[in-house]
Design a protein around this motif. Structure first.
Motif, PDB file in Angstrom:
ATOM      1  N   LEU A  49       0.837  -1.212   0.000  1.00  0.00           N
ATOM      2  CA  LEU A  49       0.000   0.000   0.000  1.00  0.00           C
ATOM      3  C   LEU A  49       0.866   1.255   0.000  1.00  0.00           C
ATOM      4  O   LEU A  49       0.579   2.228  -0.698  1.00  0.00           O
ATOM      5  CB  LEU A  49      -0.934   0.020   1.217  1.00  0.00           C
ATOM      6  N   LYS A  50       1.936   1.223   0.802  1.00  0.00           N
ATOM      7  CA  LYS A  50       2.811   2.411   0.878  1.00  0.00           C
ATOM      8  C   LYS A  50       3.509   2.665  -0.457  1.00  0.00           C
ATOM      9  O   LYS A  50       3.809   3.804  -0.797  1.00  0.00           O
ATOM     10  CB  LYS A  50       3.841   2.233   1.996  1.00  0.00           C
ATOM     11  N   LEU A  51       3.778   1.594  -1.199  1.00  0.00           N
ATOM     12  CA  LEU A  51       4.398   1.751  -2.519  1.00  0.00           C
ATOM     13  C   LEU A  51       3.417   2.407  -3.488  1.00  0.00           C
ATOM     14  O   LEU A  51       3.780   3.307  -4.258  1.00  0.00           O
ATOM     15  CB  LEU A  51       4.838   0.389  -3.058  1.00  0.00           C
ATOM     16  N   ILE A  52       2.154   1.949  -3.445  1.00  0.00           N
ATOM     17  CA  ILE A  52       1.137   2.533  -4.335  1.00  0.00           C
ATOM     18  C   ILE A  52       0.917   4.004  -3.967  1.00  0.00           C
ATOM     19  O   ILE A  52       0.748   4.863  -4.817  1.00  0.00           O
ATOM     20  CB  ILE A  52      -0.186   1.733  -4.236  1.00  0.00           C
ATOM     21  N   LEU A  53       0.984   4.259  -2.679  1.00  0.00           N
ATOM     22  CA  LEU A  53       0.780   5.630  -2.185  1.00  0.00           C
ATOM     23  C   LEU A  53       2.012   6.516  -2.431  1.00  0.00           C
ATOM     24  O   LEU A  53       1.960   7.735  -2.283  1.00  0.00           O
ATOM     25  CB  LEU A  53       0.489   5.540  -0.682  1.00  0.00           C
ATOM     26  N   GLY A  54       3.110   5.868  -2.822  1.00  0.00           N
ATOM     27  CA  GLY A  54       4.340   6.624  -3.098  1.00  0.00           C
ATOM     28  C   GLY A  54       5.087   7.053  -1.853  1.00  0.00           C
ATOM     29  O   GLY A  54       5.924   7.952  -1.899  1.00  0.00           O
ATOM     30  N   LEU A  55       4.796   6.401  -0.724  1.00  0.00           N
ATOM     31  CA  LEU A  55       5.513   6.764   0.507  1.00  0.00           C
ATOM     32  C   LEU A  55       6.899   6.142   0.529  1.00  0.00           C
ATOM     33  O   LEU A  55       7.799   6.640   1.193  1.00  0.00           O
ATOM     34  CB  LEU A  55       4.730   6.299   1.739  1.00  0.00           C
ATOM     35  N   ILE A  56       7.046   4.998  -0.172  1.00  0.00           N
ATOM     36  CA  ILE A  56       8.378   4.421  -0.346  1.00  0.00           C
ATOM     37  C   ILE A  56       8.589   4.120  -1.828  1.00  0.00           C
ATOM     38  O   ILE A  56       7.620   3.918  -2.559  1.00  0.00           O
ATOM     39  CB  ILE A  56       8.603   3.151   0.525  1.00  0.00           C
ATOM     40  N   ALA A  57       9.846   4.091  -2.226  1.00  0.00           N
ATOM     41  CA  ALA A  57      10.151   3.847  -3.641  1.00  0.00           C
ATOM     42  C   ALA A  57      10.550   2.389  -3.824  1.00  0.00           C
ATOM     43  O   ALA A  57      11.196   1.807  -2.951  1.00  0.00           O
ATOM     44  CB  ALA A  57      11.291   4.766  -4.075  1.00  0.00           C
ATOM     45  N   PRO A  58      10.168   1.787  -4.948  1.00  0.00           N
ATOM     46  CA  PRO A  58      10.552   0.387  -5.181  1.00  0.00           C
ATOM     47  C   PRO A  58      12.036   0.265  -5.533  1.00  0.00           C
ATOM     48  O   PRO A  58      12.641   1.229  -6.003  1.00  0.00           O
ATOM     49  CB  PRO A  58       9.667  -0.031  -6.356  1.00  0.00           C
ATOM     50  N   LYS A  59      12.597  -0.945  -5.298  1.00  0.00           N
ATOM     51  CA  LYS A  59      13.987  -1.169  -5.707  1.00  0.00           C
ATOM     52  C   LYS A  59      14.036  -1.448  -7.207  1.00  0.00           C
ATOM     53  O   LYS A  59      14.955  -1.054  -7.895  1.00  0.00           O
ATOM     54  CB  LYS A  59      14.554  -2.367  -4.934  1.00  0.00           C
ATOM     55  N   GLU A  60      13.032  -2.190  -7.669  1.00  0.00           N
ATOM     56  CA  GLU A  60      12.907  -2.495  -9.102  1.00  0.00           C
ATOM     57  C   GLU A  60      11.437  -2.484  -9.468  1.00  0.00           C
ATOM     58  O   GLU A  60      10.580  -2.623  -8.603  1.00  0.00           O
ATOM     59  CB  GLU A  60      13.456  -3.898  -9.409  1.00  0.00           C
ATOM     60  N   GLY A  61      11.165  -2.424 -10.751  1.00  0.00           N
ATOM     61  CA  GLY A  61       9.781  -2.528 -11.211  1.00  0.00           C
ATOM     62  C   GLY A  61       9.115  -1.189 -11.428  1.00  0.00           C
ATOM     63  O   GLY A  61       9.707  -0.137 -11.156  1.00  0.00           O
ATOM     64  N   ARG A  62       7.883  -1.260 -11.945  1.00  0.00           N
ATOM     65  CA  ARG A  62       7.146  -0.042 -12.287  1.00  0.00           C
ATOM     66  C   ARG A  62       5.786  -0.017 -11.596  1.00  0.00           C
ATOM     67  O   ARG A  62       5.112  -1.045 -11.521  1.00  0.00           O
ATOM     68  CB  ARG A  62       6.929   0.024 -13.803  1.00  0.00           C
ATOM     69  N   ILE A  63       5.405   1.148 -11.111  1.00  0.00           N
ATOM     70  CA  ILE A  63       4.063   1.334 -10.557  1.00  0.00           C
ATOM     71  C   ILE A  63       3.450   2.519 -11.276  1.00  0.00           C
ATOM     72  O   ILE A  63       4.078   3.583 -11.362  1.00  0.00           O
ATOM     73  CB  ILE A  63       4.108   1.666  -9.038  1.00  0.00           C
ATOM     74  N   SER A  64       2.246   2.330 -11.808  1.00  0.00           N
ATOM     75  CA  SER A  64       1.562   3.510 -12.349  1.00  0.00           C
ATOM     76  C   SER A  64       0.174   3.628 -11.738  1.00  0.00           C
ATOM     77  O   SER A  64      -0.486   2.629 -11.471  1.00  0.00           O
ATOM     78  CB  SER A  64       1.512   3.488 -13.875  1.00  0.00           C
ATOM     79  N   VAL A  65      -0.190   4.857 -11.458  1.00  0.00           N
ATOM     80  CA  VAL A  65      -1.489   5.166 -10.851  1.00  0.00           C
ATOM     81  C   VAL A  65      -2.221   6.098 -11.806  1.00  0.00           C
ATOM     82  O   VAL A  65      -1.679   7.153 -12.183  1.00  0.00           O
ATOM     83  CB  VAL A  65      -1.304   5.828  -9.465  1.00  0.00           C
ATOM     84  N   LEU A  66      -3.411   5.683 -12.228  1.00  0.00           N
ATOM     85  CA  LEU A  66      -4.227   6.448 -13.180  1.00  0.00           C
ATOM     86  C   LEU A  66      -3.401   6.827 -14.419  1.00  0.00           C
ATOM     87  O   LEU A  66      -3.469   7.952 -14.911  1.00  0.00           O
ATOM     88  CB  LEU A  66      -4.809   7.704 -12.516  1.00  0.00           C
ATOM     89  N   GLY A  67      -2.562   5.884 -14.845  1.00  0.00           N
ATOM     90  CA  GLY A  67      -1.774   6.077 -16.055  1.00  0.00           C
ATOM     91  C   GLY A  67      -0.492   6.856 -15.879  1.00  0.00           C
ATOM     92  O   GLY A  67       0.292   6.972 -16.817  1.00  0.00           O
ATOM     93  N   ARG A  68      -0.246   7.392 -14.661  1.00  0.00           N
ATOM     94  CA  ARG A  68       1.014   8.152 -14.432  1.00  0.00           C
ATOM     95  C   ARG A  68       2.015   7.257 -13.728  1.00  0.00           C
ATOM     96  O   ARG A  68       1.713   6.670 -12.686  1.00  0.00           O
ATOM     97  CB  ARG A  68       0.770   9.370 -13.527  1.00  0.00           C
ATOM     98  N   MET A  69       3.197   7.135 -14.291  1.00  0.00           N
ATOM     99  CA  MET A  69       4.253   6.326 -13.682  1.00  0.00           C
ATOM    100  C   MET A  69       4.806   7.034 -12.444  1.00  0.00           C
ATOM    101  O   MET A  69       5.156   8.209 -12.504  1.00  0.00           O
ATOM    102  CB  MET A  69       5.373   6.139 -14.707  1.00  0.00           C
ATOM    103  N   LEU A  70       4.894   6.303 -11.325  1.00  0.00           N
ATOM    104  CA  LEU A  70       5.442   6.910 -10.092  1.00  0.00           C
ATOM    105  C   LEU A  70       6.971   6.793 -10.142  1.00  0.00           C
ATOM    106  O   LEU A  70       7.568   5.957  -9.478  1.00  0.00           O
ATOM    107  CB  LEU A  70       4.903   6.192  -8.850  1.00  0.00           C
ATOM    108  N   ASP A  71       7.608   7.620 -10.952  1.00  0.00           N
ATOM    109  CA  ASP A  71       9.048   7.457 -11.150  1.00  0.00           C
ATOM    110  C   ASP A  71       9.886   8.596 -10.559  1.00  0.00           C
ATOM    111  O   ASP A  71      11.089   8.653 -10.763  1.00  0.00           O
ATOM    112  CB  ASP A  71       9.367   7.295 -12.656  1.00  0.00           C
ATOM    113  N   SER A  72       9.251   9.493  -9.837  1.00  0.00           N
ATOM    114  CA  SER A  72      10.036  10.547  -9.175  1.00  0.00           C
ATOM    115  C   SER A  72       9.295  10.969  -7.905  1.00  0.00           C
ATOM    116  O   SER A  72       8.070  10.817  -7.818  1.00  0.00           O
ATOM    117  CB  SER A  72      10.208  11.757 -10.097  1.00  0.00           C
ATOM    118  N   PRO A  73      10.029  11.510  -6.925  1.00  0.00           N
ATOM    119  CA  PRO A  73       9.354  11.953  -5.692  1.00  0.00           C
ATOM    120  C   PRO A  73       8.246  12.966  -5.976  1.00  0.00           C
ATOM    121  O   PRO A  73       7.219  12.971  -5.322  1.00  0.00           O
ATOM    122  CB  PRO A  73      10.488  12.592  -4.877  1.00  0.00           C
TER     123      PRO A  73
END
Lengths: 227, 273
Positions: A49-73
């Motif tokens: 949940l914290k990864l989806i919420l962007g509270l922590i960053a993944p070590k590998e892999g991609r997460i996108s929420v509503l089509g936006r990639m969570l790739d920066s703070p």
């Protein structure tokens, strides 16, 4: 009719230090879906949940929420406005905060923020939500004086007042008595239908999820499995 | 001498202005310390003040300058150090406290610094305030009130639940670190007023009294400021008129306020039942 993904995760690896909690995890959550994720304590449910919420960053892999990639703070912080989050029920300190103010906090970043104080619209939205969750009569009571079930309602109210299309719930009914559990389950079901929300709900007890979820996945050994 | 006679003496005028400003502004940070569970932090900062004083004396600077510089550096490092070590800020404060005390004693021993000169910091006096120091207290008090006024909602969220604030997009760690810096500055300034050993009276006790009866953060802040002014001005005035030590009078006035608010809270609860 094509289905629209609101959360997409591919090859997610995450953990703390050398300890890997999630390994090559894939997940797609569709618009309007109520997804339950079960798993033992320490399986990595809250981390997910914290990864989806962007509270922590993944070590590998991609997460996108509503089509936006969570790739920066910056994007992670921006997309947090599109997500309502109901954290686990924690014992609160003695800080005096009214139910109204606790729900109003959910408007931060959405209605008000730094150098922009809460507007009339923000306060009206709080009143609407308090009516919806049945907490109008308690509007000016201090949150730490409420029962566990009432505190959880306030938490759900704070997530709803964000007017976000995605709701994340961390053990929403686990630590409550049976009466309050039933009330919270009913409340989640009602608000989910009314606001057409996409929900991700986690619990260590799959039975808690069965009453509310369209689909239940099991988080085991860092991966999600069909149950 | 009557109270009016005392008020004509510049020394007492400065003391009263200092007490009023410190009570109104610096007491607000007690609410932060109590809600973020930072009660160990003030001990850490006091010991770091001792280390700063020891280093300053070795380098030939006044001990107070070293103490304040040490406190500022430490209050900037406390939050990030706790995050890095994955520790509660209060717990990382213990590390700072013991470490700085150990280092201070090493310096006292090896550099031949007279330890008692550094320990003199532990017994400040509001009656010894210079005009410059009154200005410093005033500027800091205004800064604290301004920060609380401008960022009230964000501070409320961080004090309510830091993790929750973070999940809503509030830069909670940044706000916590800024509050830690202000707390460090408040403690540094109060060292001069009441001395390190009586610092709780100036910063913590008014907030403790306020939080026991307040119904909101706004109420807690207002009451904290009012109690801060009452205890500091009341303590100083009493010490002038009856010739008692000022630090002790400020402390006892604050303790009395805590007792009175506790009794008031208890009576209100009993009546409501």
């Amino acid at each position: 009719m094509t289905r629209e993904a609101v959360v997409e995760i591919h090859g997610l690896v995450a953990g703390y230090g050398r300890h890997q909690v999630l390994q090559q995890l894939d997940l797609t959550v569709w618009r309007g879906e109520v997804l339950g994720i079960a798993g033992n304590n320490g399986a990595g449910k809250t981390t997910l949940l914290k990864l989806i919420l962007g509270l922590i960053a993944p070590k590998e892999g991609r997460i996108s929420v509503l089509g936006r990639m969570l790739d920066s703070p910056r994007v992670r912080r921006l997309m947090r406005c599109q997500i309502g989050y109901v954290p686990q029920l924690h014992p609160l300190g003695k800080m005096p905060v009214s139910v109204h103010d606790a729900v109003l906090m959910g408007r931060w970043g959405k209605g008000f923020g730094f150098f922009r104080r809460p507007s009339l619209r923000d306060r009206q939205k709080v009143t609407e939500i308090l009516q919806e969750i049945g907490m109008c009569s308690q509007e000016w009571r201090e949150v730490h004086l409420l029962s566990g079930g009432e505190q959880q309602k306030v938490s759900i109210g704070r997530a709803l007042v964000r007017e976000a299309p995605i709701l994340l719930l961390d053990e929403p009914s686990t630590y409550l008595d049976h009466g309050s559990q039933a009330e919270i389950v009913e409340l989640i079901r009602t608000v989910c239908l009314k606001h057409r929300l996409s929900l991700i709900m986690i619990s260590h007890d799959a039975e808690h999820l069965e009453a509310m979820s369209d689909r239940i996945l099991l988080l085991k050994n860092g991966r999600l499995e069909e149950r | 001498m009557s109270l009016l006679d005392f008020l004509t003496i510049p020394l007492f005028q400065k003391a009263l202005i200092g007490a009023c400003l410190s009570g109104a502004g610096l007491s607000l940070l007690g609410v932060v310390i109590l809600n973020l569970n930072l009660t160990t932090i003030r001990f850490a900062l006091m010991h770091i003040a001792l280390l700063g004083a020891a280093i300053a004396m070795v380098l030939g600077f006044p001990p107070l300058v070293g103490a304040i510089v040490g406190i500022i550096i430490a209050s900037l490092l406390l939050g990030p150090a706790g995050d890095f070590l994955n520790m509660d800020t209060g717990v990382s404060g213990v590390l700072f406290m013991t470490g700085s005390l150990g280092l201070a004693f090493l310096i006292f021993y090896k550099a031949g610094v007279p330890a008692m000169d550094a320990f003199a910091l532990f017994s400040g006096s509001i009656l010894a305030l210079s005009s410059f120091e009154v200005w410093v207290i005033g500027v800091l008090a205004v800064l604290i009130i301004f920060v609380f006024f401008l960022f009230y909602r964000e501070i409320q969220m961080v004090l309510f639940n830091q993790e929750l604030a973070e999940s809503l997009g509030v830069p909670a760690k940044g706000i916590r670190n800024a509050l830690l810096l202000l707390t460090g500055l408040a403690i540094g300034v109060n060292i001069r007023m009441v001395g390190v050993l009586l610092i709780d009276a100036a910063v913590l006790l008014p907030a403790l009294a306020a939080l026991s009866i307040a119904k909101s953060l706004r109420g807690a802040l207002l009451l904290s400021a009012v109690f801060g002014i009452i205890s500091q001005v009341g303590g100083v005035t009493f010490s002038m008129v009856y010739d008692f030590p000022s630090g002790a009078c400020i402390t006892l006035a604050a303790v009395l306020l805590v007792c009175l608010t506790a009794i008031y809270g208890h009576v209100v609860k009993t009546i409501k039942r």
